[in-house]
Design a protein around this motif. Structure first.
Motif: not given
Length: 150
Positions: A33, A143, A147
């Motif tokens: 990220a 994030q 992910s």
């Protein structure tokens, strides 16, 4: 206390030393990220790259374009962030915000070095810059978790 004395206290030798020695100041080649945060009032920016493993930050980098106070905060964060969980990052962020806005105690270890920024409480126009590194780190961590789960 005069304004000049206040500024001298604010930009102490410790703050200037931290600002000049920011750890993890190169970018990661393949981060999970990346988050760039900007303080609108002063234009300071911090870009954070990170990787997580087993729920903790395993690799961290930051590109800091900020005032000395934002740089000093990023320096403390950079020195303490590897190996930390999202909960620890969020706690440090909440504690720093409370220190600046509400006069609360400095963040707890390992982010206790942020205590050096206590004199900035009276300079509300610098708070956003001081918060950038922890804000960007928390957002990048979230994030990376998303992910990794996708």
């Amino acid at each position: 206390m005069s304004d000049e004395t206040d500024l001298i206290k604010l930009y102490s030798a410790k703050i200037l030393d931290l600002a000049a020695n920011i750890p993890h100041s190169t970018r990661l080649d393949a981060p999970m990220a990346t988050v760039k945060r900007r303080a609108p009032l002063c234009g300071s920016t911090v870009t954070v790259d990170l990787n997580i493993q087993d729920g903790r930050i395993s690799d961290f980098a930051q590109d800091v374009k900020a005032c000395a106070l934002g740089q000093a905060a990023a320096s403390v964060v950079g020195a303490a962030v590897v190996g930390r969980s999202l909960e620890q990052i969020e706690a440090a962020r909440s504690q720093l915000r409370a220190m600046l806005k509400d006069g609360a105690s400095a963040p707890k270890a390992p982010f206790d070095g942020l205590a050096v920024l206590e004199p900035a409480r009276d300079y509300k126009n610098r708070h956003a810059s001081i918060m950038l590194s922890l804000d960007a780190t928390a957002e990048a961590f979230e994030q990376a978790l998303q992910s990794n789960c996708a």
